[in-house]
Write a protein that holds these residues in place. Structure first.
Motif, PDB file in Angstrom:
ATOM      1  N   VAL A 107       0.859  -1.183   0.000  1.00 60.00           N
ATOM      2  CA  VAL A 107       0.000   0.000   0.000  1.00 60.00           C
ATOM      3  C   VAL A 107       0.897   1.235   0.000  1.00 60.00           C
ATOM      4  O   VAL A 107       1.813   1.361   0.817  1.00 60.00           O
ATOM      5  N   ARG A 109       0.861   5.036   0.612  1.00 55.95           N
ATOM      6  CA  ARG A 109       0.027   6.042   1.264  1.00 55.95           C
ATOM      7  C   ARG A 109       0.169   7.395   0.561  1.00 55.95           C
ATOM      8  O   ARG A 109       1.163   7.682  -0.102  1.00 55.95           O
ATOM      9  N   ALA A 110      -0.842   8.221   0.750  1.00 55.46           N
ATOM     10  CA  ALA A 110      -0.845   9.541   0.128  1.00 55.46           C
ATOM     11  C   ALA A 110       0.334  10.392   0.584  1.00 55.46           C
ATOM     12  O   ALA A 110       0.792  11.273  -0.141  1.00 55.46           O
ATOM     13  N   ASN A 111       0.867  10.109   1.780  1.00 57.56           N
ATOM     14  CA  ASN A 111       2.000  10.894   2.300  1.00 57.56           C
ATOM     15  C   ASN A 111       3.346  10.401   1.787  1.00 57.56           C
ATOM     16  O   ASN A 111       4.392  10.905   2.193  1.00 57.56           O
ATOM     17  N   GLU A 113       4.588   7.225   2.051  1.00 57.92           N
ATOM     18  CA  GLU A 113       5.069   6.001   2.685  1.00 57.92           C
ATOM     19  C   GLU A 113       4.607   4.776   1.897  1.00 57.92           C
ATOM     20  O   GLU A 113       3.541   4.784   1.269  1.00 57.92           O
ATOM     21  N   GLU A 115       4.214   0.480   2.297  1.00 58.72           N
ATOM     22  CA  GLU A 115       4.205  -0.636   3.248  1.00 58.72           C
ATOM     23  C   GLU A 115       3.973  -1.945   2.506  1.00 58.72           C
ATOM     24  O   GLU A 115       3.050  -2.060   1.696  1.00 58.72           O
ATOM     25  N   THR A 137      -6.434  -3.900   4.952  1.00 61.50           N
ATOM     26  CA  THR A 137      -5.838  -2.593   5.208  1.00 61.50           C
ATOM     27  C   THR A 137      -6.822  -1.508   4.811  1.00 61.50           C
ATOM     28  O   THR A 137      -7.546  -1.651   3.821  1.00 61.50           O
ATOM     29  N   LEU A 139      -7.992   2.038   3.304  1.00 57.91           N
ATOM     30  CA  LEU A 139      -7.553   2.912   2.214  1.00 57.91           C
ATOM     31  C   LEU A 139      -8.234   4.269   2.361  1.00 57.91           C
ATOM     32  O   LEU A 139      -9.433   4.344   2.620  1.00 57.91           O
ATOM     33  N   ASP A 143      -4.421   7.103  -1.360  1.00 52.32           N
ATOM     34  CA  ASP A 143      -3.723   5.829  -1.191  1.00 52.32           C
ATOM     35  C   ASP A 143      -3.852   4.995  -2.460  1.00 52.32           C
ATOM     36  O   ASP A 143      -4.862   5.069  -3.174  1.00 52.32           O
ATOM     37  N   ARG A 162       9.262   2.815  -3.371  1.00 52.00           N
ATOM     38  CA  ARG A 162       8.650   4.009  -2.781  1.00 52.00           C
ATOM     39  C   ARG A 162       8.998   5.259  -3.598  1.00 52.00           C
ATOM     40  O   ARG A 162       8.122   6.091  -3.874  1.00 52.00           O
TER      41      ARG A 162
END
Length: 199
Positions: A107, A109-111, A113, A115, A137, A139, A143, A162
């Motif tokens: 996944v 993330r919008a920031n 990150e 995972e 998870t 969302l 994301d 990433r």
């Protein structure tokens, strides 16, 4: 490897280990695609994550028993199935994943990150569907999910993936992100079959 799109919000990534050149194997692969499309209609957004997970695991077990073994096909595969459950009253959603083997789910993330959600295993579709692992998870807006076969992820670190997914061009278009991952995997020395999907 094969990508099968079922009902809205459903994706399957299958990475076959054995050759699929013989007629029986080819027919079995086509039957698997049809089996998935027919049976994902029962996995709706109204299901709880737990029930959706049970349905995905049951789908893998059905593929193994009703298609691969029933046809006597010499097939094994890593597999990742995902159903995104949309919440009507919220922006958030829940991703439900069932997995076997070394296809991976991440996944982003919008920031920025990233995972890794799944763990590689030696259990495969065709011989060990009863060992399928289910996970969930949440969302949120921005994301994204990445699914990758062994050939797409083996030579790339989590940080390299990433950086690719954080790139402005990759963030604009999911297809561009997936293409870039495959290109970088080749540059890093991957010679295995490579498939990456970003949703």
């Amino acid at each position: 490897s094969y990508v099968v799109k079922g009902k809205e919000g459903f994706t399957a990534l299958l990475d076959f280990d054995s050759k699929t050149g013989d007629r029986n194997s080819q027919d079995a692969v086509l039957a698997i695609e049809e089996y998935i499309k027919q049976n994902t209609t029962r996995i709706g957004d109204d299901l709880s994550p737990e029930n959706a997970a049970a349905a995905l695991v049951g789908l893998l077990q059905g593929i193994e028993s009703d298609v691969i073994k029933a046809r006597g096909a010499d097939l094994t595969a890593s597999a990742t199935l995902v159903k995104i459950l949309r919440k009507k009253s919220e922006d958030a959603a829940e991703a439900v994943i069932a997995q076997l083997g070394n296809t991976r789910a991440y996944v982003a993330r919008a920031n920025g990150e990233l995972e890794l959600l799944t763990s590689d295993s030696t259990d495969k579709l065709g011989t060990g569907a009863d060992k399928a692992v289910a996970l969930f998870t949440g969302l949120f807006p921005g994301d994204r999910l990445l699914f990758a076969t062994y050939g797409a992820h083996d030579k790339l670190t989590l940080d390299q993936l990433r950086i690719i997914l954080k790139d402005p061009e990759s963030k604009k278009k999911n297809e561009a992100a997936a293409k870039r991952i495959l290109e970088e995997a080749v540059k890093a020395g991957s010679v295995d079959d490579r498939t990456a999907i970003v949703v």
